[in-house]
Design an enzyme around this catalytic site. Structure first.
Site, PDB file in Angstrom:
ATOM      1  N   LEU B 236       0.813  -1.211   0.000  1.00  0.00           N
ATOM      2  CA  LEU B 236       0.000   0.000   0.000  1.00  0.00           C
ATOM      3  C   LEU B 236       0.843   1.256   0.000  1.00  0.00           C
ATOM      4  O   LEU B 236       1.920   1.283   0.599  1.00  0.00           O
ATOM      5  CB  LEU B 236      -0.784   0.065   1.306  1.00  0.00           C
ATOM      6  CG  LEU B 236      -2.076  -0.671   1.440  1.00  0.00           C
ATOM      7  CD1 LEU B 236      -2.590  -0.432   2.846  1.00  0.00           C
ATOM      8  CD2 LEU B 236      -3.069  -0.159   0.426  1.00  0.00           C
ATOM      9  N   HIS B 237       0.307   2.290  -0.604  1.00  0.00           N
ATOM     10  CA  HIS B 237       0.853   3.625  -0.355  1.00  0.00           C
ATOM     11  C   HIS B 237       0.536   3.958   1.107  1.00  0.00           C
ATOM     12  O   HIS B 237      -0.585   3.712   1.569  1.00  0.00           O
ATOM     13  CB  HIS B 237       0.189   4.630  -1.287  1.00  0.00           C
ATOM     14  CG  HIS B 237       0.872   5.953  -1.287  1.00  0.00           C
ATOM     15  ND1 HIS B 237       0.791   6.816  -0.225  1.00  0.00           N
ATOM     16  CD2 HIS B 237       1.657   6.564  -2.213  1.00  0.00           C
ATOM     17  CE1 HIS B 237       1.492   7.900  -0.492  1.00  0.00           C
ATOM     18  NE2 HIS B 237       2.032   7.769  -1.694  1.00  0.00           N
ATOM     19  N   PRO B 238       1.503   4.503   1.847  1.00  0.00           N
ATOM     20  CA  PRO B 238       1.260   4.751   3.281  1.00  0.00           C
ATOM     21  C   PRO B 238       0.011   5.588   3.531  1.00  0.00           C
ATOM     22  O   PRO B 238      -0.660   5.401   4.546  1.00  0.00           O
ATOM     23  CB  PRO B 238       2.523   5.499   3.726  1.00  0.00           C
ATOM     24  CG  PRO B 238       3.570   5.120   2.736  1.00  0.00           C
ATOM     25  CD  PRO B 238       2.884   4.850   1.440  1.00  0.00           C
ATOM     26  N   SER B 240      -2.756   5.353   2.196  1.00  0.00           N
ATOM     27  CA  SER B 240      -4.024   4.627   2.059  1.00  0.00           C
ATOM     28  C   SER B 240      -4.230   3.568   3.133  1.00  0.00           C
ATOM     29  O   SER B 240      -5.145   2.761   3.041  1.00  0.00           O
ATOM     30  CB  SER B 240      -4.138   3.971   0.680  1.00  0.00           C
ATOM     31  OG  SER B 240      -2.949   3.894   0.058  1.00  0.00           O
TER      32      SER B 240
END
Lengths: 265, 349
Positions: B236-238, B240
């Protein structure tokens, strides 16, 4: 004047192969030809394996092309694709072709390379059924950097953690058969490989340029297939029944009853 | 100092044209690739208009999108948004990579390998997509994210004829502050020769299916990718993590699909299997205070008039006791039927 003779290996000679390769897979017909200088020094070697892959599957990478189009973007994408295949099953293989340099001048070296190739083809023609269309292939080693195959590091090495050189020595021509069980069974898009691995596909090391030239001169072509371990170029040709030996070659029956070919410089 | 943790501050409703400035601010505040809201006034206005039409129409085709606004009624401002796309891909294909593992063995080499592959597929075409999640940073540790994310599920449930019974949601994959995405660099860039942000601009908010048409149909053998790209698959993108954690808590499967462009996880599950839906009950409302109260997600049954709140009540038995203020936030009267589902408000993620 020095004379070289390409002749079937005598008992014992094939046990000391130039490339560390084994002669044949059990049950397959194979001959080993050695190129011997008139002072008895072995200068080169080629093995002729007959109808390969019929007793034990053999594998190569077919190098194909895949094109996809996105009309909305007016873009198209063209990729080279490697597909594991058995396309050369039933062919004759000139395997383990090796020619020592030994300080020979370039012309002599080139002539001996032609002698190896044309001599092996003469043997193939001799054993082919009349009018039979036989495919003949010959694989040259892939390029290496610092002793390592960059193609192997970028592809095969990701699927087999063992030492490929040790495994090849141990399993001989069956090494690639065993390896194929571990490699991607579906097409691999070449652009996903590391650039060094891509560059190595089908490339011929400088030390094999003379052999490459001899193969091309004998009617072989390359670019469509590669070895599955080091990505070396696989040359292919259809046997030409009208083949005329290169000038300067003399074919004769040896005392052993087998065909031998002599070239003098 | 206002208490932003007070659930009574919030109401989720459909977006109206007056929410455009707030949506624009949300789109502008989101790093590239982190929201499906276009950072473009005209494009956003068109999307808002589509949403308004979707809430009004009875003639559904699957092309509908529904945008919701979360309002802090005490502050008088919109603090978040979320959305639903009725059918992923609609009339086109919706591409994903499906994670698969194949075990290969060579007896002679005494070697067995388990190979991770990514297969381009259209399995999620036609499923309902959760989209456009954004919550103002000041409200991340409140019930706002829960309300934004989970209330959509109850909306889908009560208007089931407009949606698929299978729900999916894309989550942005790993990328740095400059938008550099290791998965894109190892895969997409090889085929397009451009940055991920450039590709996003090229897509211009359209379906990315026509871009995915240029991707190779054969599987990607993950061991062939650089280490950082391999590691990025399913990561994940942090930014999200919060909405993703809510989806995981709902029971979404996060292991099967990843995005074809950034490798972020695409979760999916049957609607009926999701926690909020499976625990929800349709109950008649009555004014008053319930005994043994706990936080509940409560929605009315409207379409254009859909509203959702978090209220302290009990859905264990009928009727559903709600404060008069709660009924007012839901714009319903005594005796209305409402959906209610218990809300687990554990420690903030």
């Amino acid at each position: 004047m020095t004379t070289w003779t390409l002749r079937p290996a005598l008992p014992g000679e094939a046990d000391a192969p130039v490339d560390g390769d084994m002669a044949a897979i059990d049950g397959e017909t194979a001959w080993t030809l050695v190129l011997v200088r008139d002072d008895g020094v072995q200068q080169g070697l080629v093995r002729v394996r007959w109808r390969i892959g019929e007793r034990c599957a053999r594998y190569w990478y077919h190098v194909g092309t895949s094109v996809r189009v996105a009309p909305e973007l007016a873009m198209h994408q063209r990729d080279r694709v490697l597909t594991l295949c058995n396309d050369h099953t039933g062919a004759v293989e000139l395997a383990g072709i090796a020619l020592r340099d030994d300080g020979l001048d370039a012309d002599t070296h080139a002539a001996l390379a032609r002698l190896l190739v044309s001599g092996a083809l003469a043997l193939v023609r001799e054993h082919a059924d009349p009018g039979e269309a036989l495919r003949v292939i010959a694989a040259l080693p892939g390029v290496r950097k610092g002793g390592r195959s960059t193609f192997w590091d970028g592809l095969g090495g990701r699927f087999y953690p063992g030492d490929p050189d040790a495994s090849a020595r141990r399993h001989g021509p069956l090494w690639q058969t065993h390896l194929a069980a571990l490699l991607p069974q579906l097409p691999v898009v070449l652009s996903l490989l590391h650039p060094d691995a891509r560059d190595a596909l089908g490339a011929v090391p400088e030390s094999c340029n003379t052999l490459r030239a001899a193969l091309l001169q004998a009617g072989f072509r390359c670019g469509r297939y590669a070895s599955i371990d080091d990505g070396g170029a696989v040359f292919e040709t259809e046997l030409d029944p009208q083949y005329v030996p290169a000038s300067g070659l003399v074919s004769r029956r040896s005392a052993l009853g087998a065909r031998e070919i002599v070239w003098s410089s | 100092m206002p208490d932003l943790r007070d659930p009574c501050r919030y109401v989720l409703r459909r977006c109206t044209s007056g929410d455009l400035p707030a949506l624009l601010a949300f789109a502008a505040a989101s790093p590239p690739g982190l929201t499906t809201l276009p950072n473009d006034r005209d494009a956003l206005a068109r999307r808002l208009e589509r949403s308004l039409q979707s809430f009004q129409t009875e003639d559904v085709s699957g092309e509908e999108i529904y945008l919701f606004a979360l309002e802090d009624v005490q502050a008088g401002r919109v603090v978040g948004t979320s959305g639903i796309a009725a059918r992923a891909g609609f009339s086109d294909r919706f591409y994903s990579y499906r994670n698969e593992f194949v075990v290969q063995r060579s007896e002679a080499l005494d070697a067995t390998i388990r190979v991770h592959t990514l297969h381009l597929c259209h399995h999620l075409t036609g499923v309902t997509l959760l989209t456009s999640f954004y919550v103002h940073p000041d409200y991340r540790d409140t019930v706002a994210p829960q309300l934004l994310s989970r209330a959509r599920l109850l909306f889908i449930q009560q208007h089931a004829d407009r949606f698929s019974d299978r729900i999916a949601a894309e989550s942005p994959g790993l990328a740095d502050e400059h938008g550099q995405c290791p998965f894109w660099d190892a895969v997409g860039r090889r085929f397009f020769g451009m940055d991920y942000a450039e590709m996003e601009r090229l897509a211009g908010g359209r379906s990315k299916a026509f871009i995915a048409d240029l991707m190779p149909p054969s599987p990607i053998y993950v061991p062939l990718l650089p280490d950082d790209a391999q590691w990025a698959i399913g990561q994940l993108h942090p930014e999200s993590e919060l909405p993703f954690s809510i989806l995981l808590d709902e029971g979404f499967d996060a292991d099967t699909y990843v995005d074809v462009f950034d490798g972020g996880p695409t979760v999916q599950e049957r609607l009926a299997m999701l926690k909020t839906v499976s625990r929800s009950r349709l109950l008649r409302a009555t004014p008053g205070a319930a005994q043994a109260r706990g936080p509940h997600l409560v929605t009315n049954t409207g379409l254009a008039g859909f509203r959702a709140i978090v209220a302290a009540t009990s859905a264990a038995s009928e009727p559903l006791a709600l404060d008069a203020a709660d009924l007012a936030r839901l714009q319903v009267a005594h005796g209305a039927t409402l959906w209610a589902s218990p809300l687990d408000l554990g420690p903030a993620p």
